[in-house]
Design a protein around this motif. Sequence first.
Motif, PDB file in Angstrom:
ATOM      1  N   GLU A 287      12.284 -13.123 153.920  1.00  0.00           N
ATOM      2  CA  GLU A 287      13.352 -12.248 153.457  1.00  0.00           C
ATOM      3  C   GLU A 287      12.827 -10.829 153.591  1.00  0.00           C
ATOM      4  OE1 GLU A 287      16.486 -13.312 150.108  1.00  0.00           O
ATOM      5  OE2 GLU A 287      14.791 -12.200 149.273  1.00  0.00           O
TER       6      GLU A 287
ATOM      7  N   PHE B  78      20.063 -23.265 155.922  1.00  0.00           N
ATOM      8  CA  PHE B  78      19.602 -21.893 156.164  1.00  0.00           C
ATOM      9  C   PHE B  78      20.765 -20.891 156.170  1.00  0.00           C
ATOM     10  CE2 PHE B  78      18.837 -18.392 159.169  1.00  0.00           C
ATOM     11  CZ  PHE B  78      17.872 -17.711 158.440  1.00  0.00           C
TER      12      PHE B  78
ATOM     13  N   ALA C 114      15.293 -12.377 161.756  1.00  0.00           N
ATOM     14  CA  ALA C 114      15.963 -11.575 160.723  1.00  0.00           C
ATOM     15  C   ALA C 114      16.352 -10.201 161.263  1.00  0.00           C
ATOM     16  CB  ALA C 114      15.037 -11.423 159.519  1.00  0.00           C
TER      17      ALA C 114
ATOM     18  N   GLU D  17      10.271 -19.138 156.500  1.00  0.00           N
ATOM     19  CA  GLU D  17      11.483 -18.385 156.182  1.00  0.00           C
ATOM     20  C   GLU D  17      11.072 -17.091 155.486  1.00  0.00           C
ATOM     21  OE1 GLU D  17      14.571 -21.242 155.351  1.00  0.00           O
ATOM     22  OE2 GLU D  17      15.597 -19.773 154.084  1.00  0.00           O
TER      23      GLU D  17
ATOM     24  N   ARG E 191      17.525 -12.162 156.120  1.00  0.00           N
ATOM     25  CA  ARG E 191      16.764 -13.408 156.052  1.00  0.00           C
ATOM     26  C   ARG E 191      16.562 -13.955 157.451  1.00  0.00           C
ATOM     27  NH1 ARG E 191      16.414 -16.374 151.151  1.00  0.00           N
ATOM     28  NH2 ARG E 191      15.365 -18.370 151.405  1.00  0.00           N
ATOM     29  N   GLY E 192      15.411 -14.503 157.710  1.00  0.00           N
ATOM     30  CA  GLY E 192      15.145 -15.064 159.028  1.00  0.00           C
ATOM     31  C   GLY E 192      14.368 -16.358 158.924  1.00  0.00           C
TER      32      GLY E 192
ATOM     33  N   ARG F 258      21.682 -19.902 152.817  1.00  0.00           N
ATOM     34  CA  ARG F 258      20.654 -19.065 152.177  1.00  0.00           C
ATOM     35  C   ARG F 258      20.690 -17.647 152.753  1.00  0.00           C
ATOM     36  NH1 ARG F 258      17.847 -23.943 153.003  1.00  0.00           N
ATOM     37  NH2 ARG F 258      16.573 -23.159 154.721  1.00  0.00           N
ATOM     38  N   LYS F 259      20.974 -17.555 154.043  1.00  0.00           N
ATOM     39  CA  LYS F 259      21.046 -16.247 154.681  1.00  0.00           C
ATOM     40  C   LYS F 259      22.196 -15.430 154.090  1.00  0.00           C
ATOM     41  CE  LYS F 259      21.326 -14.227 159.350  1.00  0.00           C
ATOM     42  NZ  LYS F 259      20.077 -13.448 159.417  1.00  0.00           N
ATOM     43  N   ARG F 260      23.333 -16.089 153.894  1.00  0.00           N
ATOM     44  CA  ARG F 260      24.477 -15.375 153.298  1.00  0.00           C
ATOM     45  C   ARG F 260      24.129 -14.899 151.896  1.00  0.00           C
ATOM     46  NH1 ARG F 260      27.369 -19.453 155.916  1.00  0.00           N
ATOM     47  NH2 ARG F 260      27.591 -20.687 154.011  1.00  0.00           N
TER      48      ARG F 260
ATOM     49  N   SER G  82      21.197 -14.149 150.745  1.00  0.00           N
ATOM     50  CA  SER G  82      20.313 -12.984 150.873  1.00  0.00           C
ATOM     51  C   SER G  82      21.117 -11.738 151.214  1.00  0.00           C
ATOM     52  CB  SER G  82      19.267 -13.215 151.970  1.00  0.00           C
ATOM     53  OG  SER G  82      18.381 -14.227 151.597  1.00  0.00           O
ATOM     54  N   GLU G  83      22.052 -11.890 152.128  1.00  0.00           N
ATOM     55  CA  GLU G  83      22.852 -10.729 152.538  1.00  0.00           C
ATOM     56  C   GLU G  83      23.637 -10.164 151.370  1.00  0.00           C
ATOM     57  OE1 GLU G  83      24.897 -12.348 155.899  1.00  0.00           O
ATOM     58  OE2 GLU G  83      23.223 -11.887 157.271  1.00  0.00           O
TER      59      GLU G  83
END
Lengths: 788, 166, 270, 151
Positions: A646, A440, A759, A644, A454-455, A443-445, A447-448
């Motif tokens: 976005e 996760f 998020a 999850e 992302r949450g 994946r969050k990075r 998205s950023e």
Amino acid sequence: MSVTGIGAAVRRKEDRRFITGTGHYTDDINRPGQASIYFIRSPHAHAKIKKIDTHEAARMPGVAGVFTGEQFAQDKLGNLICGWTVLSKDGSPMKMAPHAALAAGKANHVGDAVAVVIADTLAQAKDAAEKVVVDYEPLPAVVDPAKAAAKGAPLIHESAPNNTIYNWHLGDADATNAALKNAKHVTTLEFINNRLVPNAMEPRAALAEYDAASGSLTLWNATQNPHVARLVIAAFVGMAPENKLRVIAPDVGGGFGSKIFIYPEEVVCLWAARKVGRPVKWTAERSESFITDAHGRDHVTKAQMAFDGEGKITGLKVHTTANLGAYMSTFSSAVPTFLYATLLSGQYEIPHIYCEVDAVYTNTVPVDAYRGAGRPEATFVVERLVEAGARELGVDPAVLRQKNFVKKFPYQTSVASLYDAGDYHASLAKALEIHDYKGFAKRKRESERNGKLRGIGFATYIEACGVAPSALVGQLGAGVGLWESAEVRVNPTGSVEVLTGCHQHGQGHETTFAQLVADRLGLSIDQVNVLHGDTDTVQFGMGTYGSRSGAVGMSAIVKALDKVEAKAKKIAAHLLEAAEGDIVFKDGKFTVAGTDKSAAWGEVALGAYVAHKFPTSEIEPGLKEGAFYDPTNFTFPAGCHICEVEIDPETGEATVVSWTAVDDFGTVINPMIVEGQVHGGVAQGVGQALLEHTVYDDKGQLVSGSYMDYAMPRADNLPSFHVDTTVTKCPSNPLGIKGCGEAGAIAAPAAVMNAITNALGTELIDMPATAPAIWAVLHKANKMPRAA
Amino acid sequence: MAAVSLTVNGKPVTADVDPRTLLVQLLREHLRLTGTHVGCDTSQCGACVVHVNGKATKSCTVLALQLEGANVLTIEGLAAADGPLHPMQEAFRENHGLQCGYCTPGMIMTAVDIVRRKGNDLDDHTIREELEGNICRCTGYHNIVKAIAAGARAMRGSGATSRAAE
Amino acid sequence: MYAFTFHRPQTLRQAASLLAKNEEAKLLAGGHSLLPTMKLRLAGPPQLIDLSLVEGLAGIEQSGRSLTIGAMTRHNDVNTSPVAQQAIPALAKVAGMIGDPAVRHMGTIGGSIANNDPNADYPAVCLGLGATIITNKRRIKADDFFTGMFSTALEPAEIITKVSFPIPKKAAYQKFRNQASRFALVGVFVSKRGSEIRVAVTGAGSNGVFRVTSFEEALKKRFSPKSLEGMSIPADGMNSDIHGSAEYRAHLVGVLARRAVAEAIGKSAA
Amino acid sequence: MAMTMTGEYQLPASQQTVWDKLNDPAVLKACIPGCESLDKTSDTGFAAVATIKIGPVKAKFKGNVSLSDLDPPNGYKISGQGEGGVAGFAKGGATVKLVPKDGGTLLSYTVEAQIGGKLAQLGQRLINGASKKIADDFFANFANAVSPRSP
């Protein structure tokens, strides 16, 4: 496992008629001489009905009758009832106000029917309805449940002071207060569990016919439980004795709870059919459904969860105000009480729980069970608190959950439920693995980097299904027993009809029930027909809701099958000239143990009916057995859902990008169908969390009253789902089934909102988390990223 | 009352209708073709989708009188009554793309139209976007999307397209 | 529905004459706003005049530097027309974003702009491209045509026959959908043709489609999303309802305008 | 659906002239959008019929208009309510204040409107804009009526 037996992903028997357009829903049925009925409904949320002038309407072309609530009242029929009595803390019974099928004197919500027109065609009925003059005196209305009991709020029913239906509670207040006081940390949240409009795609419909020759009434009705409809309409409304009333629920296009209840329209159609001497048909228009189908949820809650220094939950205190709308619908009282507070322990060992529920009347559409009914609300409270608690304590939410899971079964919760079996670690572990929880952060990075938030959010839910042990629900105030009946009717040629009191409206019982029977008797599923939905065909039943058809309905079939097998063995013993005790039945064959002497299923079936070879003084001819099964406990499906999301911070739009569900439903009869139930439930839960916004204005007008304004998930709002299961069998029924129909809708809202709040970095957002709502949160928190 | 003549599922039909009769009423009430359903009154749910001159059309939002000379195909005409199912019907069954079945005829008619316009190789994203006008409350769409992808593939070379398009 | 008389004229002259004779009559083009309203008995025109048989009202053609689309051309036909796709790809794309596929098989450009629904897409395209609306009587500039929500410069008995769009150098449309109706909660169309820059907004304004001159001025300096950075429009005059506040809509106008410009110059829309 | 709208107009006429026009049934009838009839039933009451048009929606409302809180020549409240059959009902009121200003009169108003029934249920996205337009149109028409150039 055979290719069609228990555990096989058998393709559905019922599908052929649906994919070829040859199903028969209520509106597809027409009777000779049939007339159409149109309901005249109050446009006011609360108004005195001073006078209704029907003279001009009665003279319009094609009109067979115009009737008002006053005329209905003159016929001295009974009111619609709520069949589950809930007592207040002080022991006083709930304040069930009268609910006539046609309002007389006063209308209490927009959509309350005050008169009807019956005419040759619907267009004529509508034309004539426009000539009916209703003189209303509008009264102040109350819509917000939080304000309904306040001083000075408009009073809706004389018999319910302060618009209060009951002040109910469960659990140990003192111990819970002490736990909060002694806690190392207390997490406090306030929520609105948003009101939902069920929106089964088939609008409700009723077709009533009176046969003067026999004095019998027949009602074709889009209902989930024809027998209960008959019982209530006969015994409480007094329309006709049960033996003179037949209720048929043909193909029904979805229910989700909304077609459990006994509604005014079916009662009025029956009444009107007798009045005009013609069959009378009503099919809701969607705009009518919005203001007449019982809505779901609508809770306002404040809750506190106490933790010790180790992150163990030590207490939970909940106060909920439940909006039940303008009248008490059939099961409404039970939803925010016995179906809600008893699940507040979640999957956790929580030593002290105290829950208070105030139920109130408002000038809105009645609220009753909607997919999950009380359990989604309970799961939302528990799972949002656990997630928020983990964040506040700085603990991984998965780890905090594991730490608090119930580990030993049976487990007696502090809110009356007795969990019989489960393995919560297993479903969480499997979900973490499938979802790639570890990935996760990466994946969050990612998205950023794309300017997105992302949450991730969990819901490790529990629910109670298989409603329900009759004696237990009787103690809790239910007006009926919640067993189920079955009959297995073996034909002389060996094919089988199974009669069940359950009703299918999408669940695939015609297939799964046939799988069970075919598996047991060694038949192909084509040799098994499942009959349901007609009170003249099926002896009795309690219908389908609360994920009860597998756990309770199929158990009844098992019981009937046991009897069939026992009798068939007796007959086989005579055919094979062997002792009954030596007969073994396996794979559709009766064998004399230790020999090669055998008789096929078909031979025994035929033998039962020709009755040539056994003494009919000892064994009755025929092979048909019935059974009633009453469950010994609720079942407790549980699982872990991970969502999850976005979020586009510029627009506030949240997109569900992935979904993992690992559920423990006990024994699975047909995994294809079970997965489909999970998909559908999750979709409805995502709808509640992100899209479905039921909005009343402060005057009681429903302003989100069509698909132009009420958003439900469409294909492009959802991802594909990863669905899997773990299995611990339910010990309280013969098949080990727990039930799967509601799980998705129970788990999903909490999972989505946990992901969104993760998020956003704030807990302060209510459902539905629409784009403007999320944007407003970001905007207020000044968390808007700079424009790209 | 006014007369309208059209072709429905390959058969010529003449009906005398009130001008306010919608196509879906003509189908359901006059012709007793009840496979086409009505799920809303604002033209959004898609339960009523049929093909008019080969194109997916919401039959709740077209007047019967607009269809003089038109060729209408409904779910009942997608496959011959005594013949094999249309590959898209088969795909919905095979992939459990339906539960209560109410939205299904509209879904299937829409799906066949998607294949006509977008071809036999459909990715999930395309299918989900193309289903914008069809609401299903039961399935969560997962299996409908699977069914349409499979049905589209199966339609390749099967000769099965919209008969009304011929 | 209320009862009505149904007319199917074959020529524009017949249609206009029917319309002139029947003050309360309504034209039926695509019918996807009118028929649902009639079904709900929220409108009851005594006469309906179906335009689908009128010759010469449908078709798409390019002549010189403009693209002309017949009033009865269906959204799907605009969306899939190679001529339209080649001449004004943004326009063809918008036609594919209206309603849903079945709606696009029936809905027409003329019907859409004559209705001038404050959330419809086509009015933004017309205004955003500086189109000319051609009727049986005259030619009307888009800037003069859309006079407020649901109101246009059309006179009684005036029928739109076609719409002529000047071909821009660059253009794009960004739509943020209302999740329920799938109409535009906000839609922004931008175009650049020579020195003329247009930014037209639908969905947001409480009085229908409008141009954002401050954005246009900024984009005249440089046609780049950067030119609009930090710019927004006042919430005053924006629509506010259960689907979004005036502030939210005003904010979206800025976001979508930047994205539209980015798309128009071939950069990622996000 | 309940809405509140406000606005003001600087009118090139004396306060008394504006007040008189505000009380003139013929002027009111001409100014109420879609008003088909306005018949006096008492000193301060009228029976009214008006057709409201919002895009494809067209509904005829029958009801009454009344004047209250009369404070000549400083202002009053004009209220109306009507039943629109299947469409539902509409009611609304405008508090109108007149103040002499710059040789003319400043008219300011606060309108409250409420819609119920089918229009409220189905016309959500249209109602705000439409109500505002109706209020705007009424006062714009009125401003026109008191401008010296108009008859």
